[in-house]
Design an enzyme around this catalytic site. Structure first.
Site, PDB file in Angstrom:
ATOM      1  N   LEU A 248       1.080   0.446   1.355  1.00 40.26           N
ATOM      2  CA  LEU A 248       0.200   1.546   1.785  1.00 40.26           C
ATOM      3  C   LEU A 248      -1.046   1.586   0.904  1.00 40.26           C
ATOM      4  O   LEU A 248      -0.978   1.275  -0.290  1.00 40.26           O
ATOM      5  CB  LEU A 248       0.949   2.872   1.697  1.00 40.26           C
ATOM      6  N   HIS A 249      -2.169   2.020   1.482  1.00 38.27           N
ATOM      7  CA  HIS A 249      -3.449   1.932   0.769  1.00 38.27           C
ATOM      8  C   HIS A 249      -4.250   3.246   0.864  1.00 38.27           C
ATOM      9  O   HIS A 249      -5.293   3.309   1.522  1.00 38.27           O
ATOM     10  CB  HIS A 249      -4.222   0.720   1.303  1.00 38.27           C
TER      11      HIS A 249
END
Ligand code: BDR
Ligand code: CA
Length: 320
Positions: free
Chosen positions: A238-239
């Site tokens: 996830l970013h």
């Protein structure tokens, strides 16, 4: 766009900086370092190294800020990013050194000298921003826009069920910032989970590009991949910070947003740092409970949905 990034530089924080550097319309004025992900001095080094990796060593000043939360014991996320925040890559020390000036003063001076000009991306606990606005309240109006990565949108947190890391680490600072009158856009952990995942295939495509930045990305992201495999059984990552940066760089990524009243719980135990986000789906609060009175005016634009495929393309392209 003239931009400051306030960062607890580790893992995805680095990629957000790369995104900003890759954008032709951005002048990155400064990186300011706040307590958070890993040991404070490491984060300063990670910021300096990230600039060097992007070919920008010596071009963008890095200012060290507040090394611990206002009232709470420090808390890190080394279990996700590795002890050094860079998947324990043991990168060499960058040539550039941090500035002598304090990050809080750097933020105040840059914003007050350029009213209406500077956008600030806060992708760490809000200690630096909270203290900056306490010291110079006029920055709330002088700043063009404050983008914040933090909190949840009535969804699951990533530290406790109720709270996301950046707000959980320093809830008092988060509360100060949301009450200060900034022009806030908020990218939450809830949106991060829904729309920022780089799948194993996306990550493999980045690795296969074999550019200096794709190698940097793959190396720095390795601990997050391992964390994800161990916890969720897949190697996608996830970013959150990159998503916030991509949204501020290109509004067309945003497909839905809502003006909301956002309040941060500082008194709670189980709900420490819960971000209460008002919703048009709820009845008027004075009708639901007259004791609550009329709600205040919205204090943030909460990003509700983004074009996730486009985000992944933008992030990938920045590494070419
Ligand atoms: C946020 O917390 C940090 O660990 C990440 O860098 C990101 O800013 C996500 O909750
Ligand atoms: Ca961060």
């Amino acid at each position: 766009m003239r931009l400051i990034i306030d960062t607890d530089t580790a893992g995805d924080d680095c990629f957000s900086v790369l995104l900003a550097l890759a954008h032709p319309g951005v002048k990155l004025e400064a990186l300011t370092i706040c307590n958070g992900n890993v040991a404070f001095e490491r984060q300063v080094e990670n910021a300096l190294y990230t600039l060097e990796a992007a070919g920008q060593g010596g071009n963008i000043p890095v200012y060290a800020g507040i090394p611990k939360p206002l009232m709470r014991p420090p808390l890190d996320a080394a279990y996700v990013f590795g002890l050094d925040g860079m998947s324990d890559a043991n990168f060499p020390q960058a040539k550039q050194r941090p500035e002598a000036k304090h990050a809080v003063d750097a933020i105040i001076d840059l914003v007050m000298a350029n009213p209406g000009e500077i956008t600030l991306l806060a992708q760490a606990p809000l200690t630096n921003i909270g203290l900056a606005v306490a010291k110079e309240p006029r920055i709330a109006q002088a700043l063009k826009a404050l983008w914040i990565m933090g909190g949840t949108d009535n969804g699951l947190g990533n530290v406790t069920p109720a709270a996301e890391f950046n707000f959980y680490v320093d809830p008092e600072a988060a509360r100060m910032v949301f009450q200060a009158g900034f022009n806030i856009s908020l990218v939450t952990w809830t949106l991060t989970v829904a729309s920022s995942e780089m799948s194993e295939a996306d990550l493999a495509a980045v690795e296969a590009m074999e550019t200096p930045l794709s190698r940097f990305f793959t190396t720095v992201n390795a601990a997050a991949v391992a964390f994800s495999r161990a916890r969720y059984g897949h190697g996608g990552t996830l970013h959150p910070d990159s998503l916030a940066c991509a949204c501020l760089l290109d509004d067309s990524l945003i497909t839905a947003s809502e003006a909301c009243v956002v309040e941060i719980e500082t008194g709670g135990g189980l709900t420490r740092a819960y971000s209460s986000v008002s919703s048009s789906l709820l009845p008027d609060q004075e009708e639901a409970d007259p004791a609550l009175g009329v709600a205040g005016a919205p204090n943030a634009r909460v990003i509700k949905a983004v074009d996730s495929a486009k985000f992944r393309r933008v992030l990938t392209d920045a590494l070419r």
